[in-house]
Design a protein around this motif. Structure first.
Motif, mmCIF file in Angstrom:
data_model
loop_
_atom_site.group_PDB
_atom_site.id
_atom_site.type_symbol
_atom_site.label_atom_id
_atom_site.label_comp_id
_atom_site.label_asym_id
_atom_site.label_seq_id
_atom_site.Cartn_x
_atom_site.Cartn_y
_atom_site.Cartn_z
ATOM 1 N N PHE A 193 -6.743 -3.027 5.115
ATOM 2 C CA PHE A 193 -5.626 -3.592 4.352
ATOM 3 C C PHE A 193 -4.740 -4.433 5.262
ATOM 4 N N HIS A 206 -1.378 -1.304 -4.202
ATOM 5 C CA HIS A 206 -2.415 -0.284 -4.009
ATOM 6 C C HIS A 206 -1.749 1.078 -3.812
ATOM 7 N N THR A 233 -7.960 -0.439 -5.636
ATOM 8 C CA THR A 233 -6.574 -0.369 -6.133
ATOM 9 C C THR A 233 -6.012 1.007 -5.845
ATOM 10 N N VAL A 234 -6.799 2.040 -6.159
ATOM 11 C CA VAL A 234 -6.357 3.428 -5.931
ATOM 12 C C VAL A 234 -7.451 4.188 -5.189
ATOM 13 N N SER A 235 -7.067 4.820 -4.099
ATOM 14 C CA SER A 235 -7.979 5.721 -3.371
ATOM 15 C C SER A 235 -7.404 7.124 -3.531
ATOM 16 N N TYR A 237 4.770 3.285 -7.736
ATOM 17 C CA TYR A 237 3.527 2.679 -8.230
ATOM 18 C C TYR A 237 3.630 2.452 -9.737
ATOM 19 N N LYS A 287 3.582 -1.507 -10.854
ATOM 20 C CA LYS A 287 2.216 -1.950 -11.188
ATOM 21 C C LYS A 287 2.211 -2.890 -12.398
ATOM 22 N N ASN A 333 -9.652 2.074 -10.324
ATOM 23 C CA ASN A 333 -9.023 0.777 -10.635
ATOM 24 C C ASN A 333 -7.598 0.939 -11.151
ATOM 25 N N LEU A 343 0.869 -1.187 0.000
ATOM 26 C CA LEU A 343 0.000 0.000 0.000
ATOM 27 C C LEU A 343 0.899 1.227 0.000
ATOM 28 N N GLY A 367 -3.137 -7.972 -8.368
ATOM 29 C CA GLY A 367 -3.755 -6.915 -7.561
ATOM 30 C C GLY A 367 -3.197 -6.759 -6.163
ATOM 31 N N SER A 404 -12.607 6.145 -5.632
ATOM 32 C CA SER A 404 -12.041 4.785 -5.669
ATOM 33 C C SER A 404 -11.835 4.412 -7.124
#
Ligand code: PG9
Length: 632
Positions: free
Chosen positions: A362, A323, A378-380, A310, A314, A393, A292, A320, A391
């Protein structure tokens, strides 16, 4: 004195008035809800690392949450002498509420060479390899630490997470190289990743001289006893008087810091910096540990790292595990109160939301086998301007479907206009005089010494949200402003500066700032009327235009192209607002001054090298905005 010592050892020297100090004080911990102890954990080379273990009373089958730090494990775990676990954990790098509520075994360890640990200290100790010929690094030290913890703490369930901010956020990234099998999560928050491109030491080659005190204090003594001293309340005056960072470092004994000698020897993006860039290193690693990454949109220290990692890892994330969180915070703000930052209000405690709705589930999901814990997005991404969590993807993304990100040119046009989507049909330019004798302050003066102590007026953490009106009125700052927006303009991703510019000198810095200009009057918050909020901004040292590794003199008075990325934004420019771009050639004393004469090494520029220069920014320049467009 020998007699005195002998007497105290065996019997009172003066029986008629014996000492009132017991031979050994037995701390009564019956009322404590935790047990804290320090152990020296042996690494594979025999060096032992001071490790504070805080066990909630009655813990069993509990996961371990580890932080490794160069900032004094003992002090980080005793922010208050209290019998309450939550109280002693409050502070710099602990999401104490989540840690306590989660019943985690908290472990905080001094890295090799610092505070209670043995061994040699090397700043951001590189991985074994060309920069580190020894058999040990933070990857091996973390592996050995986790091995010891899982073998020697019967109260654990054998699962370990590693979490930390900043330097302590760099260390979880190191843990991801050859990770121990018991490592189940990593939470790098605002991590140091690439010290030359965009984190603590340089930004695109411009040196962040305000960190000189850190380079000294953090390195020249094991427990940071040797302290930097300042000679001026206003840091601007101190750095101006010294002339260059090299001179100030020499004056203050910083050359006794081995790391400072390395910085002086590596002003460009050579193998020294390239080989320790953690995004590059991790891009070559498989993704095996749920991670995360936590980014702060107004991070005054490591605004490059989290998003860079990231983007790097990624593509390797097949199932997955990776994050990302983008919060409207300063450096490390995710563990504080996220209701506001400086004058900017978010209408909710965004940091509490992060800890309770993102971090906690998490950690639970992977450290507690709590598969009931809701999977996190996946992404906040917090959307500033509208103050809403999104939120997503993927990143960058404006939404999960039905909207595309389209690069749109915001033209730096005549009459100080910023024109969205305008073609380049104007051969004109705007110009200013950049005078190294009067560099543009990076914030309103007096600029107190670097620090976090608001009581001392030290508000370093939040300078990125300062009102930029201070700069926009200067004749050595160009300002281009759009008309008042009649519809929202949303950007998600990294704006890119595309300057066509000339200088009468042979070296130059270019600073580009993307700014949200508030309406002339804001009834709900009058002081925000006309506020100029920087949503993204960075500096580029012109000598690296052709190559970051080998600097080149700039051809004087020749319009040349400078293209460089600006920090990630996720922002909506609301109707009634305007979009502004400011361009300038110094950001002082945060960055050292460019002499504007090409010299071999700016750290050693001489007073005569510092010359005024006439800067021209041509109207073919633009800032590429990652505009989110609803697909019609
Ligand atoms: N990344 C932060 C920092 C490093 C070096 C100089 C100044 C700040 C930190 O670890 O706190």
């Amino acid at each position: 004195f020998a007699g005195l010592a002998h007497a105290q050892a065996d019997k009172p020297l003066y029986p008629q008035l014996p000492t009132e100090t017991p031979a050994e004080f037995a701390a009564p911990t019956a009322s404590f809800n935790y047990v804290k102890r320090s152990v020296m954990i042996p690494m594979r080379d025999g060096v032992r690392l001071n490790t504070v273990i805080i066990m909630p009373k009655g813990a069993k089958n509990a996961p371990i949450l580890l932080t490794r730090t160069p900032y004094d494990a003992s002090s980080l775990t005793s922010h208050a002498e209290s019998n309450d676990l939550g109280s002693i954990l409050q502070g710099y790098d602990n999401a104490a509420d989540v840690i306590v509520e989660g019943g985690y075994i908290r472990v905080v360890q001094d890295v090799r060479g610092k505070y209670g640990s043995e061994g040699d200290y090397v700043m951001n100790r590189p991985l074994q390899g060309p920069l580190n010929p020894t058999p040990v690094d933070h990857s091996t030290d973390t592996y050995d630490t986790i091995e010891w913890l899982t073998k020697n703490l019967p109260e654990t369930n054998g699962k370990v997470g590693i979490i930390g901010i900043s330097y302590d956020g760099f260390l979880p990234l190191m843990a991801l190289v050859n990770p121990h099998p018991a490592l189940k999560v990593a939470v790098p928050m605002n991590p140091m990743v690439d010290g030359w491109k965009g984190d603590d030491w340089f930004h695109n080659g411009a040196f962040r001289q305000i960190n000189l005190s850190y380079v000294m204090e953090q390195v020249v003594s094991r427990k940071n006893e040797a302290k930097w001293f300042t000679s001026n309340y206003d840091d601007y005056d101190m750095y101006m008087r010294a002339g260059t960072a090299g001179e100030l470092g020499r004056e203050r004994g910083v050359e006794q810091s081995g790391f400072w000698r390395k910085i002086l020897a590596h002003p460009s993006y050579d193998s020294f910096w390239q080989q320790q860039a953690m995004d590059k290193i991790l891009a070559k690693q498989p993704v095996t540990v749920p991670t995360l990454l936590v980014h702060s949109l107004w991070d005054a220290e490591d605004i490059y790292g989290a998003v860079a990692v990231y983007k790097a890892i990624k593509p390797n994330d097949k199932d997955g595990k990776v994050h990302l969180v983008l919060g409207p915070w300063s450096h490390g703000g995710g563990i504080g109160d996220g209701s506001s930052l400086g004058a900017i209000k978010f209408g909710q405690d965004t940091a509490l939301h992060f800890r309770q709705e993102i971090l906690r589930p998490f950690l639970d999901r992977y450290l507690k086998d709590d598969t009931s814990a809701a999977p996190i997005p996946t992404v906040s991404a917090f959307e500033t301007g509208t103050n809403k969590w999104r939120s997503l993807n993927a990143w960058p993304a404006g939404c999960n479907s039905g909207c595309a990100i389209k690069p749109v040119a915001l033209r730096l046009a005549a009459s100080q206009k910023a024109l969205l989507g305008a073609p380049a049909n104007d051969k004109g330019y705007d110009e200013y005089i950049s005078d190294p004798a009067k560099p543009v302050p990076f914030r309103q003066r007096p600029i107190p010494p670097y620090g976090y102590d608001e009581a001392k007026g030290q508000s370093w953490p939040r300078w990125l949200v300062d009102d930029q009106r201070e700069a926009s009125g200067r004749t050595d700052v160009l300002t281009f402003t759009s008309d008042v927006l009649t519809a929202p303009v949303k950007i998600s991703g990294e704006p890119v500066a595309n300057l066509i510019a000339s200088t009468s000198g042979t070296d130059s810095d270019w600073v580009v700032k993307l700014i949200d200009v508030y309406p002339d009057q804001v009834g709900s918050q009058p002081a925000m009327g006309g506020y100029q909020l920087m949503v993204s901004g960075d500096i580029f040292r012109g000598r690296y235009r052709e190559s970051m590794e080998v600097p080149h003199a700039i051809a004087p008075n020749k319009p040349l192209a400078y293209r460089f990325g600006l920090p990630t934004a996720n922002h909506v420019f609301l109707p009634g607002h305007r979009i502004m771009v400011q361009v300038q050639s110094s950001w002082f004393p945060l960055y050292d001054r460019n002499p504007q004469t090409f010299v071999p090494n700016i750290f050693w520029a001489k007073p005569a090298d510092f010359k005024k220069a006439t800067q021209r920014v041509y109207h073919s320049s633009f800032v590429e905005l990652p505009i989110v467009e609803a697909v019609r």
